[in-house]
Design an enzyme around this catalytic site. Structure first.
Site, mmCIF file in Angstrom:
data_model
loop_
_atom_site.group_PDB
_atom_site.id
_atom_site.type_symbol
_atom_site.label_atom_id
_atom_site.label_comp_id
_atom_site.label_asym_id
_atom_site.label_seq_id
_atom_site.Cartn_x
_atom_site.Cartn_y
_atom_site.Cartn_z
ATOM 1 N N VAL A 31 -17.290 -0.148 2.666
ATOM 2 C CA VAL A 31 -18.893 0.366 2.423
ATOM 3 C C VAL A 31 -19.597 0.115 0.886
ATOM 4 O O VAL A 31 -20.356 -0.540 0.872
ATOM 5 C CB VAL A 31 -19.184 1.742 2.775
ATOM 6 C CG1 VAL A 31 -20.544 2.112 2.752
ATOM 7 C CG2 VAL A 31 -18.271 2.055 3.968
ATOM 8 N N GLU A 56 2.937 6.455 1.345
ATOM 9 C CA GLU A 56 4.084 7.269 1.253
ATOM 10 C C GLU A 56 3.970 8.465 0.018
ATOM 11 O O GLU A 56 4.479 9.483 0.145
ATOM 12 C CB GLU A 56 5.376 6.130 1.092
ATOM 13 C CG GLU A 56 5.406 5.390 1.917
ATOM 14 C CD GLU A 56 5.781 5.972 3.313
ATOM 15 O OE1 GLU A 56 6.778 6.598 3.554
ATOM 16 O OE2 GLU A 56 4.982 5.592 4.220
ATOM 17 N N ARG A 66 -8.514 3.045 13.082
ATOM 18 C CA ARG A 66 -8.432 4.400 12.418
ATOM 19 C C ARG A 66 -9.729 5.028 12.914
ATOM 20 O O ARG A 66 -10.805 4.973 12.825
ATOM 21 C CB ARG A 66 -8.549 3.974 10.892
ATOM 22 C CG ARG A 66 -8.202 5.371 10.074
ATOM 23 C CD ARG A 66 -6.748 5.907 10.148
ATOM 24 N NE ARG A 66 -5.688 4.883 9.876
ATOM 25 C CZ ARG A 66 -5.394 4.592 8.676
ATOM 26 N NH1 ARG A 66 -6.121 4.838 7.608
ATOM 27 N NH2 ARG A 66 -4.453 3.755 8.277
ATOM 28 N N THR A 91 -10.995 -1.397 13.120
ATOM 29 C CA THR A 91 -12.112 -0.367 13.245
ATOM 30 C C THR A 91 -11.452 0.714 11.875
ATOM 31 O O THR A 91 -10.561 0.816 11.511
ATOM 32 C CB THR A 91 -11.959 0.347 14.522
ATOM 33 O OG1 THR A 91 -10.714 1.076 14.393
ATOM 34 C CG2 THR A 91 -12.230 -0.632 15.646
ATOM 35 N N ARG A 100 0.840 -1.310 -0.085
ATOM 36 C CA ARG A 100 0.011 0.036 0.016
ATOM 37 C C ARG A 100 0.727 1.321 -0.119
ATOM 38 O O ARG A 100 0.357 2.487 0.217
ATOM 39 C CB ARG A 100 -0.736 -0.133 1.275
ATOM 40 C CG ARG A 100 -1.680 -1.211 1.330
ATOM 41 C CD ARG A 100 -2.534 -1.307 2.854
ATOM 42 N NE ARG A 100 -3.156 -0.051 3.080
ATOM 43 C CZ ARG A 100 -4.606 -0.219 3.138
ATOM 44 N NH1 ARG A 100 -5.207 -1.387 2.834
ATOM 45 N NH2 ARG A 100 -5.277 0.783 3.449
ATOM 46 N N TYR A 141 0.679 4.667 -2.173
ATOM 47 C CA TYR A 141 -0.421 5.576 -1.723
ATOM 48 C C TYR A 141 -0.009 6.393 -0.620
ATOM 49 O O TYR A 141 0.049 7.588 -0.601
ATOM 50 C CB TYR A 141 -1.795 4.762 -1.508
ATOM 51 C CG TYR A 141 -2.995 5.761 -1.466
ATOM 52 C CD1 TYR A 141 -3.426 6.775 -2.327
ATOM 53 C CD2 TYR A 141 -3.540 5.896 -0.177
ATOM 54 C CE1 TYR A 141 -4.224 7.324 -1.991
ATOM 55 C CE2 TYR A 141 -4.468 6.655 0.023
ATOM 56 C CZ TYR A 141 -4.956 7.534 -0.736
ATOM 57 O OH TYR A 141 -6.115 8.391 -0.651
ATOM 58 N N LYS A 171 1.401 10.130 -0.566
ATOM 59 C CA LYS A 171 0.792 11.194 0.288
ATOM 60 C C LYS A 171 1.554 11.833 1.168
ATOM 61 O O LYS A 171 1.457 13.136 1.460
ATOM 62 C CB LYS A 171 -0.555 10.852 1.079
ATOM 63 C CG LYS A 171 -1.583 10.471 -0.207
ATOM 64 C CD LYS A 171 -2.176 11.556 -0.851
ATOM 65 C CE LYS A 171 -3.652 11.169 -1.721
ATOM 66 N NZ LYS A 171 -3.965 12.366 -2.507
#
EC number: 4.1.1.35
Length: 343
Positions: free
Chosen positions: A217, A176, A304, A239, A171, A174, A178
């Site tokens: 979702v 790193e 999170r 979470t 991942r 994305y 950002k």
């Protein structure tokens, strides 16, 4: 940046002050606003809100990697709206007052499919947008991410937390990317006096999400509507916090119009385990659907949740839409696109 050395000490010149002319444009009523990634999920909702102000002219730049013209169809042909097919890894030359820089795949399915493209979008794309902001004196807002906190050891996460990160994981393109984008924003701010805003956005949901983009979702709602089992990645106790898209857009706009550089967390502090989310979707959409546990993906954070104290204090912002209110709105949109009528 120039530096002077004498008597063994080095001093660095402060960044130049922005011109009064540059600052004055942010208080004018007529605005030309660029939204990169504006054909995407959050970007298109932001465009809708910006276009409600009849004094705004909105330009969208999108390469349609994850975005769609369908999200903007009601604005195509409008005299205050322009849509450009453009990849932000290439320079863009337009005259604008504000830049909302949202362009980047945000779903693990997409950024794992093309990790090099993802990190180039984050790094080169942000460099290009900062270059544009420097040339035209625009204020620029970066949508960063809660992923900069990695798999956090501090809970909930405040903006001062530096994170617990893996720079070489699947991942990382994305996450790193950002983090580098945030670094570039502050370096341009310090060195060139660019007006910057940084939002660290947490999980967002709502109409126009890509149906099969792999986010939890959208996965659960699509599975429920298709009559498929809701697949919860083990152990199911991890979470997340879910912010409805209209609340997210309001937070981004308040940050852009305010006087705070950031970074500022924008998200909903309501926290749910993945099992709780699946049970809620099952209850609201299809009570007879099965919930099935499946193997987890690498580098999945255990928890999170945003601390939004700063957003409340300096932006006067907090989310309004509760999960049980937002899910039916998303269900309605998914039913239309999947062709599943409500019984």
């Amino acid at each position: 940046m120039a530096s002077n050395s004498s008597n063994g000490t080095t001093t660095t010149k402060p960044p130049p002050m922005p011109s009064p002319l540059r600052n004055s444009k942010f208080f004018q009523s007529n605005m030309r606003i660029l939204v990169t990634g504006g054909a995407g999920f959050i970007g298109s909702h932001l465009v809708d809100k910006l276009m409600q102000n009849e004094k705004n002219e909105v330009i969208v730049a999108d390469n349609y990697f994850t975005g769609s013209k369908d999200n903007l169809k009601k604005w195509i042909g409008h005299p205050r709206f322009e849509l450009i097919r453009h990849d932000v890894t290439e320079p863009l030359f337009v005259e604008v007052d504000q830049i909302y820089h949202l362009a980047c795949p945000a779903s693990p399915i997409f950024y794992k499919y093309n990790p090099v493209k993802t990190i180039k979008t984050n790094v080169i794309g942000t460099l290009n947008m900062l270059g544009l902001a420097k040339r035209v004196g625009a204020r620029i807002l970066l949508t960063s991410t809660s992923e900069v906190y990695g798999d956090p050891l501090v809970h909930p996460q405040t903006e001062s937390y530096w994170g617990n990160v893996n720079p070489i994981g699947v991942r990382s393109c994305y996450d790193e990317g950002k983090r580098v984008a945030e670094t570039l924003m502050f370096d341009y701010h310090r060195q060139h006096g660019i007006e910057i805003r940084i939002a660290r956005i947490f999980n967002t949901y709502g109409p126009r999400m890509n149906i099969d983009d792999g986010r939890v979702v959208s996965n659960f709602i699509a599975q429920a509507l298709r009559g498929e089992a809701l697949t919860v990645q083990k152990p199911g106790t991890q979470t997340r916090s879910f912010c409805y898209v209209s609340d997210m857009v309001e937070g981004l706009m308040r940050l852009m119009e305010g006087d705070q550089t950031g970074p500022i967390n924008i998200g909903n502090p309501g926290e749910f385990t993945m099992v709780e989310l699946a049970e809620t979707v099952k209850e609201l959409i299809k009570p007879d659907v099965e919930i099935k546990m499946v193997e987890n993906t690498p580098d999945d954070p255990r928890q999170r949740k945003p601390d939004i104290s700063k957003a409340k204090e300096v932006l006067g912002w907090e989310p309004k839409v509760k999960l049980r209110e937002g899910l039916p709105l998303m269900e309605e949109d998914f039913r239309l696109r999947l062709g599943v009528p409500k019984k």
